[in-house]
Design a protein around this motif. Structure first.
Motif, PDB file in Angstrom:
ATOM      1  N   ALA A   1      -0.456   7.507   3.963  1.00 48.98           N
ATOM      2  CA  ALA A   1      -0.076   6.854   2.710  1.00 48.98           C
ATOM      3  C   ALA A   1      -0.798   5.522   2.545  1.00 48.98           C
ATOM      4  O   ALA A   1      -1.235   5.173   1.439  1.00 48.98           O
ATOM      5  CB  ALA A   1       1.435   6.649   2.659  1.00 48.98           C
ATOM      6  N   ALA A   2      -0.945   4.768   3.636  1.00 50.05           N
ATOM      7  CA  ALA A   2      -1.655   3.485   3.563  1.00 50.05           C
ATOM      8  C   ALA A   2      -3.121   3.694   3.206  1.00 50.05           C
ATOM      9  O   ALA A   2      -3.691   2.935   2.415  1.00 50.05           O
ATOM     10  CB  ALA A   2      -1.518   2.726   4.881  1.00 50.05           C
TER      11      ALA A   2
ATOM     12  N   HIS B   1      -5.819   0.989  -4.496  1.00 49.57           N
ATOM     13  CA  HIS B   1      -6.021  -0.441  -4.756  1.00 49.57           C
ATOM     14  C   HIS B   1      -7.489  -0.742  -5.031  1.00 49.57           C
ATOM     15  O   HIS B   1      -7.821  -1.429  -6.000  1.00 49.57           O
ATOM     16  CB  HIS B   1      -5.516  -1.268  -3.579  1.00 49.57           C
TER      17      HIS B   1
ATOM     18  N   ASP C   1      -4.369   6.198   1.448  1.00 47.04           N
ATOM     19  CA  ASP C   1      -4.395   6.513   0.019  1.00 47.04           C
ATOM     20  C   ASP C   1      -4.104   5.269  -0.821  1.00 47.04           C
ATOM     21  O   ASP C   1      -4.699   5.077  -1.882  1.00 47.04           O
ATOM     22  CB  ASP C   1      -3.404   7.627  -0.312  1.00 47.04           C
ATOM     23  N   GLY C   2      -3.188   4.423  -0.350  1.00 49.26           N
ATOM     24  CA  GLY C   2      -2.876   3.179  -1.056  1.00 49.26           C
ATOM     25  C   GLY C   2      -4.064   2.230  -1.115  1.00 49.26           C
ATOM     26  O   GLY C   2      -4.295   1.575  -2.136  1.00 49.26           O
TER      27      GLY C   2
ATOM     28  N   LEU D   1       0.808  -1.218   0.000  1.00 50.34           N
ATOM     29  CA  LEU D   1       0.000   0.000   0.000  1.00 50.34           C
ATOM     30  C   LEU D   1       0.838   1.263   0.000  1.00 50.34           C
ATOM     31  O   LEU D   1       0.305   2.363  -0.157  1.00 50.34           O
ATOM     32  CB  LEU D   1      -0.899   0.020   1.238  1.00 50.34           C
ATOM     33  N   LEU D   2       2.133   1.123   0.216  1.00 53.13           N
ATOM     34  CA  LEU D   2       3.021   2.273   0.408  1.00 53.13           C
ATOM     35  C   LEU D   2       4.067   2.376  -0.690  1.00 53.13           C
ATOM     36  O   LEU D   2       4.480   1.358  -1.246  1.00 53.13           O
ATOM     37  CB  LEU D   2       3.763   2.142   1.751  1.00 53.13           C
ATOM     38  N   PRO D   3       4.545   3.593  -0.935  1.00 51.01           N
ATOM     39  CA  PRO D   3       5.685   3.746  -1.848  1.00 51.01           C
ATOM     40  C   PRO D   3       7.001   3.587  -1.081  1.00 51.01           C
ATOM     41  O   PRO D   3       7.957   4.318  -1.300  1.00 51.01           O
ATOM     42  CB  PRO D   3       5.491   5.166  -2.396  1.00 51.01           C
TER      43      PRO D   3
ATOM     44  N   SER E   1      -2.668   2.431  -9.329  1.00 50.63           N
ATOM     45  CA  SER E   1      -1.371   2.199  -8.699  1.00 50.63           C
ATOM     46  C   SER E   1      -1.217   3.096  -7.478  1.00 50.63           C
ATOM     47  O   SER E   1      -1.805   4.176  -7.410  1.00 50.63           O
ATOM     48  CB  SER E   1      -0.232   2.516  -9.671  1.00 50.63           C
ATOM     49  N   VAL E   2      -0.385   2.652  -6.542  1.00 52.74           N
ATOM     50  CA  VAL E   2      -0.046   3.467  -5.376  1.00 52.74           C
ATOM     51  C   VAL E   2       0.736   4.679  -5.868  1.00 52.74           C
ATOM     52  O   VAL E   2       1.639   4.548  -6.691  1.00 52.74           O
ATOM     53  CB  VAL E   2       0.792   2.644  -4.367  1.00 52.74           C
ATOM     54  N   ARG E   3       0.353   5.860  -5.375  1.00 52.22           N
ATOM     55  CA  ARG E   3       1.007   7.103  -5.802  1.00 52.22           C
ATOM     56  C   ARG E   3       1.958   7.610  -4.731  1.00 52.22           C
ATOM     57  O   ARG E   3       1.719   7.429  -3.537  1.00 52.22           O
ATOM     58  CB  ARG E   3      -0.031   8.195  -6.062  1.00 52.22           C
TER      59      ARG E   3
END
Length: 167
Positions: free
Chosen positions: A66-67, A74, A69-70, A12-14, A79-81
């Motif tokens: 971030a999670a 999903h 948003d991930g 879920l994270l970059p 895609s995860v940004r």
């Protein structure tokens, strides 16, 4: 739709490897998320005295955002940004350090978001279990803050525009 608990937080994270500080997403909805984190011996920010500085709470809380948003990416087939932590307002730290072996509960709730990718989230980090002898802050609250973040809808376009403006 992803269902909780979500153990593969890295997806879920970059982030990758030791920079993934969340262990599990416990619950989420459209605007909020709860996650757990553990301070283990291999923690990337471990100090020689066996503690992690409490200021790292900002990164754990940012990873909750971030999670969230991930998860939305999903669930939307995207895609995860990449996102940017711009800063914080009202950061309050109620402990100096986090001891080895403590269990944390991180929470975030969206306060505002605009169409350009700017958002503000109200966040908190609590110790829910600590080693014997560690004096917990009141209600286990380690940190509380409003985090300002930016995740442009078109990152490549934004970066090209930014680079063009600086040359």
């Amino acid at each position: 739709m992803l269902s909780c608990p979500i153990s593969d937080v890295a997806a879920l994270l970059p982030h990758s490897g030791h920079m993934v500080l969340l262990d599990e997403v416990l619950a989420y909805d459209h605007e909020s998320l709860q996650a757990s984190a553990h301070i283990g011996a291999d923690h990337v920010l471990m100090q020689p005295d066996g503690t992690v500085p409490a200021w790292m709470a900002m990164e754990i809380m940012a990873q909750c955002i971030a999670a969230l948003d991930g998860i939305h990416a999903h669930n939307g087939g995207e895609s995860v940004r990449l996102g940017f932590l711009l800063g914080t307002r009202k950061l309050h730290l109620f402990a100096d350090t986090l001891p080895l072996g403590c269990e944390l509960l991180a929470e975030t709730r969206q306060s505002i978001r605009d169409n350009n990718g700017f958002a503000v989230f109200d966040c908190s980090l609590r110790i829910i279990a600590a080693p014997a002898g560690f004096r917990l802050p009141e209600n286990g609250l380690v940190a509380q803050a409003a985090l300002n973040v930016f995740s442009p809808p078109d990152l490549d376009g934004y970066l090209a525009q930014t680079q063009k403006a600086t040359t």
